[in-house]
Design an enzyme around this catalytic site. Structure first.
Site, PDB file in Angstrom:
ATOM      1  N   HIS A 277      37.315 -74.645  57.228  1.00 18.27           N
ATOM      2  CA  HIS A 277      38.793 -74.239  57.430  1.00 18.27           C
ATOM      3  C   HIS A 277      39.137 -74.033  59.205  1.00 18.27           C
ATOM      4  CE1 HIS A 277      38.858 -73.928  53.382  1.00 18.27           C
ATOM      5  NE2 HIS A 277      38.018 -72.787  53.133  1.00 18.27           N
ATOM      6  N   ASP A 328      36.957 -78.460  48.298  1.00 15.78           N
ATOM      7  CA  ASP A 328      36.818 -77.309  48.023  1.00 15.78           C
ATOM      8  C   ASP A 328      37.274 -76.549  46.720  1.00 15.78           C
ATOM      9  OD1 ASP A 328      37.042 -74.334  48.601  1.00 15.78           O
ATOM     10  OD2 ASP A 328      38.480 -74.451  50.354  1.00 15.78           O
TER      11      ASP A 328
HETATM   12  C1  NGQ Z   1      35.382 -69.179  47.806  1.00 19.94           C
HETATM   13  N1  NGQ Z   1      37.275 -69.834  48.656  1.00 19.94           N
HETATM   14  O1  NGQ Z   1      34.063 -68.909  48.537  1.00 19.94           O
HETATM   15  O2  NGQ Z   1      35.403 -69.803  46.966  1.00 19.94           O
HETATM   16  C2  NGQ Z   1      36.224 -68.736  48.588  1.00 19.94           C
HETATM   17  C3  NGQ Z   1      36.887 -67.750  47.954  1.00 19.94           C
HETATM   18  C4  NGQ Z   1      35.953 -65.619  49.480  1.00 19.94           C
HETATM   19  C5  NGQ Z   1      38.047 -70.011  49.664  1.00 19.94           C
HETATM   20  N2  NGQ Z   1      37.787 -69.445  50.842  1.00 19.94           N
HETATM   21  C6  NGQ Z   1      35.737 -66.246  48.112  1.00 19.94           C
HETATM   22  N3  NGQ Z   1      38.983 -70.885  49.697  1.00 19.94           N
HETATM   23  O3  NGQ Z   1      36.452 -66.287  50.434  1.00 19.94           O
HETATM   24  O4  NGQ Z   1      35.503 -64.665  49.464  1.00 19.94           O
HETATM   25 ZN    ZN Z   2      35.013 -72.741  50.314  1.00 21.52          ZN
END
Ligand code: NGQ
Ligand code: ZN
Length: 461
Positions: A277, A328
């Site tokens: 990101h 993602d």
């Molecule tokens: C993830 N997703 O690890 O799937 C994360 C959410 C987090 C994104 N960052 C969980 N888009 O960041 O704590």
């Molecule tokens: Zn991720």
């Protein structure tokens, strides 16, 4: 016997036109031996036994996936009573994850990987954190879920760079984890064992890689980050960074610096690293990240879906920064759409056109495709492109697609990325095997049936 099987592992594909590392070439023969490109000849006729295709491109790495999230795509699109954000989406995701066991994970991942191949992604960086049983206890085999990811990759035939995730805390300052995170958690010692198990689990895939993924500065303390990065042993290191403004603010409060700034100051960030990101950076951070050699892991569809913000790609690319594309959350799996949305975010924010083409006369599609290819390969620890020694990961576009009629060279990439409705991909080869024909994965039916069963179990419970 040996000669027979040897011959079976040699194939040749002839393309009327193909994108090589030095640019478009005509009448290209790609000879493949044991899954790798053994020779590339241009301006030549096909031999009678050659497979023929019109338009050849190298397969694209997908540098960031949470495969299981494919199964909740579209289920988090209702507004909550107090409004919605990344953080409310995350709560929905944690509730969903509770329903998935090993069989469900494998079935969903295989389905997501089938869709990735159909979209032109030939290798996936699986940022894998769903390690333990629903009650948070490890499975009898600590690396059970890693084995399921490897099995899914094998079923679909996609290349795998497995990135086992280290996750230990619920926020900055070593905050205790949230109950919804119990299946992700390890200490450094157990993580090291899990990583060994993951390396064993992927060994039979042949050309898999295993990196490490400290989840984020929210989930990992500075001491843990140091320990985990050392376990990589030269392999890729991936970390989520600066996706949300709240995360930047909390990082400033806890560590006295913004996430990307802190990483550049305190971690050995170099070409082995991928910062996923990196949405919220100052100009100073943008310049420094570009110069570090690290890859920015951009996931335009998910970043739009989650309301993250817009990465400053124009400034970053002008400073020489490397990027790759990740699907993602897998809310949509579409390579052309990811590349298009990356450019469109810049156009909307800057009120300009063709922002990411690097100089006058240059095709935006070509620039997007080549940069994503190079950055993606670097982030996943592999060679890319139609060149000798690289894995024979290839895409053939459909020359009869209406958006490609009377196009050639870069016009084919621009037509595909910006104009084509539906899929313009005809065939995909991965490691020299044809896994997609006429736009459909050869195992789509059986993989979808298993996915349907898994979802029925998961969502009926
Ligand atoms: C993830 N997703 O690890 O799937 C994360 C959410 C987090 C994104 N960052 C969980 N888009 O960041 O704590
Ligand atoms: Zn991720």
């Amino acid at each position: 016997m040996i000669a027979e099987s040897d011959r079976a592992r040699k194939t040749t594909i002839w393309f009327a036109t193909a994108l090589l590392p030095r640019g478009w070439a005509q009448r290209v023969r790609v000879e493949i031996s044991n899954g790798r490109i053994a020779a590339v000849t241009t301006d030549t006729d096909p031999a009678p036994e050659d497979e023929r295709a019109a338009i050849g491109l190298p397969g694209m790495p997908n540098l960031h996936s949470h495969a299981f999230q494919r199964a909740m795509a579209g289920l988090a699109e209702r507004r909550g009573s107090e409004g919605d954000s990344f953080w409310t989406w995350r709560e929905a995701m944690y509730r969903f994850v509770d329903r998935l066991g090993p069989e469900e994970l494998e079935a969903i991942a295989a389905f997501a990987y089938v869709e990735m191949l159909e979209a032109g992604f030939t290798r996936v960086g699986e940022f894998h954190y769903l390690h333990h049983a629903p009650d948070g206890r490890p499975y009898a085999d600590l690396a059970e879920m890693s084995s399921r990811i490897a099995a899914a990759a094998s079923t679909a035939g996609i290349g795998l760079t497995l990135l086992p995730v280290f996750y230990a805390h619920g926020g900055f300052g070593g905050a205790p984890p949230d109950p919804g995170q119990r299946r992700f958690l390890n200490d450094v010692e157990r993580f090291a064992r899990l990583l060994d198990g993951a390396r064993t689990a992927v060994a039979k895939l042949g050309d898999a890689r295993v990196g490490v993924a400290p989840h984020s500065l929210r989930a990992v303390t500075p001491e843990e980050l140091d320990a985990i990065a050392q376990l990589a042993d030269g392999a890729p290191v991936h970390i989520h960074a600066a996706e949300q403004v709240r995360e930047v603010e909390e990082c400033l409060a806890a560590l006295g610096a913004r996430p990307v700034e802190w990483l550049l100051d305190h971690a050995p960030v170099d070409a082995r690293w991928c910062l996923v990101h990196a949405t919220h950076m100052t100009s100073g951070e943008t310049m420094r990240l570009a110069q570090s050699g690290a890859v920015a892991g951009l996931c335009p569809i998910t970043e739009a879906n989650l309301g993250d913000g817009i990465f400053n790609a124009a400034e970053y690319l002008r400073a020489g920064g490397a990027f790759g594309i990740g699907s993602d959350s897998n809310v949509r799996i579409d390579l052309a759409e990811e590349l298009r949305l990356l450019e469109y975010g810049q156009r909307l924010a800057r009120r300009e056109r063709n922002v990411l083409a690097d100089h006058g006369g240059r095709s935006t599609g070509r620039m997007l495709f080549e940069h994503a290819l190079e950055g993606g390969a670097r982030a996943l620890g592999v060679e890319c492109g139609i060149r000798i020694g690289a894995s024979a990961d290839l895409i053939a576009l459909d020359a009869n697609h209406p958006s490609l009629i009377e196009r050639d060279g870069d016009g084919l990439l621009d037509g595909w990325i910006f104009a084509a409705a539906g899929t313009a991909i005809d065939r995909v080869w991965r490691g020299g095997s044809r896994v997609v024909a006429a736009g459909r994965h050869v195992r789509r039916a059986t993989v979808t049936a298993r996915y349907r069963e898994a979802l029925r179990r998961a969502l009926d419970r």
